[in-house]
Design a protein around this motif. Structure first.
Motif, PDB file in Angstrom:
ATOM      1  N   LYS A 374       0.844  -1.182   0.000  1.00  0.00           N
ATOM      2  CA  LYS A 374       0.000   0.000   0.000  1.00  0.00           C
ATOM      3  C   LYS A 374       0.887   1.242   0.000  1.00  0.00           C
ATOM      4  O   LYS A 374       1.978   1.249   0.577  1.00  0.00           O
ATOM      5  N   GLU A 376       0.453   3.942   1.601  1.00  0.00           N
ATOM      6  CA  GLU A 376       0.627   4.432   2.969  1.00  0.00           C
ATOM      7  C   GLU A 376       1.828   3.770   3.643  1.00  0.00           C
ATOM      8  O   GLU A 376       2.613   4.433   4.345  1.00  0.00           O
ATOM      9  N   ASP A 377       1.992   2.470   3.415  1.00  0.00           N
ATOM     10  CA  ASP A 377       3.107   1.756   4.022  1.00  0.00           C
ATOM     11  C   ASP A 377       4.446   2.216   3.437  1.00  0.00           C
ATOM     12  O   ASP A 377       5.444   2.334   4.150  1.00  0.00           O
ATOM     13  N   ALA A 379       5.058   5.205   2.118  1.00  0.00           N
ATOM     14  CA  ALA A 379       5.314   6.562   2.607  1.00  0.00           C
ATOM     15  C   ALA A 379       5.873   6.534   4.019  1.00  0.00           C
ATOM     16  O   ALA A 379       6.799   7.293   4.363  1.00  0.00           O
ATOM     17  N   GLN A 380       5.329   5.646   4.850  1.00  0.00           N
ATOM     18  CA  GLN A 380       5.819   5.538   6.222  1.00  0.00           C
ATOM     19  C   GLN A 380       7.238   4.981   6.252  1.00  0.00           C
ATOM     20  O   GLN A 380       8.095   5.474   6.991  1.00  0.00           O
ATOM     21  N   ILE A 386       2.585  11.186   1.988  1.00  0.00           N
ATOM     22  CA  ILE A 386       1.920  10.332   1.015  1.00  0.00           C
ATOM     23  C   ILE A 386       1.372  11.137  -0.153  1.00  0.00           C
ATOM     24  O   ILE A 386       1.393  10.673  -1.302  1.00  0.00           O
ATOM     25  N   ASP A 387       0.885  12.349   0.110  1.00  0.00           N
ATOM     26  CA  ASP A 387       0.347  13.170  -0.983  1.00  0.00           C
ATOM     27  C   ASP A 387       1.437  13.527  -1.991  1.00  0.00           C
ATOM     28  O   ASP A 387       1.196  13.545  -3.202  1.00  0.00           O
ATOM     29  N   ARG A 390       2.321  10.388  -3.958  1.00  0.00           N
ATOM     30  CA  ARG A 390       1.281  10.097  -4.946  1.00  0.00           C
ATOM     31  C   ARG A 390       1.374  11.059  -6.135  1.00  0.00           C
ATOM     32  O   ARG A 390       1.269  10.648  -7.296  1.00  0.00           O
TER      33      ARG A 390
END
Length: 524
Positions: A374, A376-377, A379-380, A386-387, A390
């Motif tokens: 994902k 989110e994962d 980005a972390q 995350i924006d 993306r």
């Protein structure tokens, strides 16, 4: 004429003045002199061939001024090969240079008249289109002359894309020469996450002229070669075979073809006629000087586009116009070893780049996903908003990144190296819809087991045990209520395609065989 013929020069030594006088006389009277040795003298019209029929010159160097020529009387004087620009001064602008290299037979038809009226009736459009060609036209003409190809072909991007390197047709043909993805690959145009050489000024021109030469070699006729560029060589070959079988002529105008192809050569002929005599069509052509607009500058380190623009002292718009194949905020030296800059700005860039030698040039690098993840994962893990992740990679919402995909990420920590050549040339982004699960309750039927229920709903037996807090090998009673997690209806929808979808995932389209690939500009 006889006064131009000197006595025998064998064994004589000329004075400097005599040599200069003889050089001038030889240059001006050579064609007539050669004709005197034939049974009949050549007509004066043969001294300056018409643009439509003149042979392509084999040497495009500027003609030597006869007053400056020095002839060594001890060396044999070889007859000059006729040239279309013999005795002409170098052209002051690119338009005149193009006119001198016209070498295709003219097409004269009602369709040509129709397109002449269409273009000449839109002077604002013609001016915008010709202005847009300013950075590229000199280079295209240079390449055509180097290959001894007709200079009318320099006008073909007007028909294909209005000289817009960012043009994309409804059939996904891209660039000013409008290459389809599969044909671009055939002619070694890179298409990956970081660049699309179908838009590259140098590479797309090279590929287009390679293709046109190949087609001319197949058909031996430029009109048929152009038809094949638009319609596909297979389609033209089949149309010629049908005409031959029916005893019909094998010319462009006699073929049965789609309307787009039927208008294709007439459109080029119309633009050629307007360029040949703009005043006759009330058309204004912008002055485009007969010298290079841009210079190629080598890149040895990854560099942000923003930094390159600053070091070159050019606008971002001008930089993108010369480097339209780059679609990311960083230039990867391993995959893009050169950039194009306006001629004077190239020197500024090289000077500033040298002064910047010991300072960082790039804030971005590439990272490969070790597994399907994902966003989110990711980005972390990479400590990146995350924006921003993306946006810079063009990832739509509710999409997962597939294993092996390449992402552009911040350059920091352990990710602080220039991108490798393999990744720069082969980076692709694969996307898959996120699976959103919803909880449903099901009742066991007579004879059901955890294994049969799991198979019925497409889940694993292990998950059935976990979701229902059961022991391994637990039995299921008839009518027993169990929880199952299944994909929601929304997650089953196919995601929209993205610019970064791997080319290998898409069906291989044909080149311009598909008529949609070459819609007229006002239909794209």
């Amino acid at each position: 004429m006889n006064s131009l013929i000197p006595p025998s020069t064998t064994g004589l030594v000329f004075s400097q003045a005599a040599r200069r006088h003889w050089a001038t006389a030889l240059f001006l009277g050579l064609t007539l002199l050669l004709g005197a040795c034939a049974t009949a003298p050549p007509s004066t019209t043969e001294l300056t061939p018409s643009p439509a029929t003149a042979p392509l010159p084999e040497n495009k160097d500027t003609p030597v001024d006869a007053e400056q020529a020095v002839i060594n009387p001890q060396e044999p004087v070889l007859p000059l090969k006729p040239r279309s620009n013999l005795g002409l001064t170098p052209p002051t602008d690119v338009w005149e240079r193009i006119r001198r290299g016209f070498a295709m037979p003219d097409l004269d038809s009602d369709l040509v008249r129709n397109r002449e009226q269409w273009y000449s009736g839109r002077p604002d459009y013609m001016l915008r289109m010709t202005e847009r060609s300013r950075p590229y036209l000199f280079h295209v003409v240079e390449e055509l002359e180097r290959r001894n190809m007709p200079t009318e072909l320099a006008l073909l991007p007007f028909i294909e894309s209005a000289f817009n390197p960012q043009a994309v047709s409804s059939a996904k043909a891209a660039g000013m020469w409008q290459f389809m993805p599969a044909t671009g690959k055939f002619f070694d145009l890179k298409q990956n996450l970081f660049r699309d050489d179908r838009r590259d000024v140098l590479e797309s021109t090279r590929a287009a002229l390679d293709y046109l030469q190949k087609l001319y070699g197949m058909f031996g006729d430029w009109h048929l070669a152009l038809a094949a560029y638009n319609w596909g060589e297979g389609s033209v070959s089949r149309a010629l075979a049908r005409n031959k079988a029916q005893g019909k002529p094998l010319t462009y105008s006699d073929l049965n073809m789609p309307n787009e192809t039927r208008y294709y050569v007439p459109k080029l002929q119309a633009v050629k006629n307007i360029v040949a005599q703009p005043e006759a069509f009330n058309t204004q052509l912008p002055l485009i000087q007969n010298h290079p607009y841009f210079k190629s500058v080598p890149i040895e380190r990854d560099i942000d586009v923003a930094i390159a623009v600053k070091l070159a002292a050019v606008s971002l718009e001008d930089f993108k116009a010369l480097n339209p194949s780059m679609n990311r905020p960083v230039i990867l030296a391993a995959g893009t070893p050169q950039i194009l800059l306006p001629w004077d700005n190239a020197k500024i860039f090289e000077r500033n780049l040298q002064a910047h030698a010991n300072r960082p040039l790039a804030t971005w690098t590439a990272w490969q996903a070790p597994r399907t993840m994902k966003l989110e994962d990711i980005a972390q893990q990479l400590d990146m908003p995350i924006d921003q992740l993306r946006a810079v990679n063009g990832i739509p919402p509710r999409m997962m990144i597939t294993s092996g995909s390449t992402l552009l990420v911040h350059r920091k920590g352990r990710l602080d190296n220039d991108v490798s050549e393999h990744l720069a040339d082969n980076g692709q982004l694969g996307l898959a819809p996120e699976v959103v699960l919803k909880r449903i309750a099901v009742k066991a039927r007579k004879g059901d087991t955890l294994a049969s229920l799991a198979a019925r709903y497409g889940v694993s037996e292990t998950n059935m045990i976990a979701w229902n807090s059961l022991k391994a090998n637990a039995r299921v009673a008839t009518g027993q209520s169990l929880t199952v997690l299944v994909p929601s209806q929304g997650s089953r929808r196919v995601s929209r395609s993205t610019p970064n979808k791997p080319a290998t995932k898409a069906p291989a389209p044909k080149h311009k065989q598909a008529n949609k690939a070459n819609k007229p500009k006002n239909q794209r």
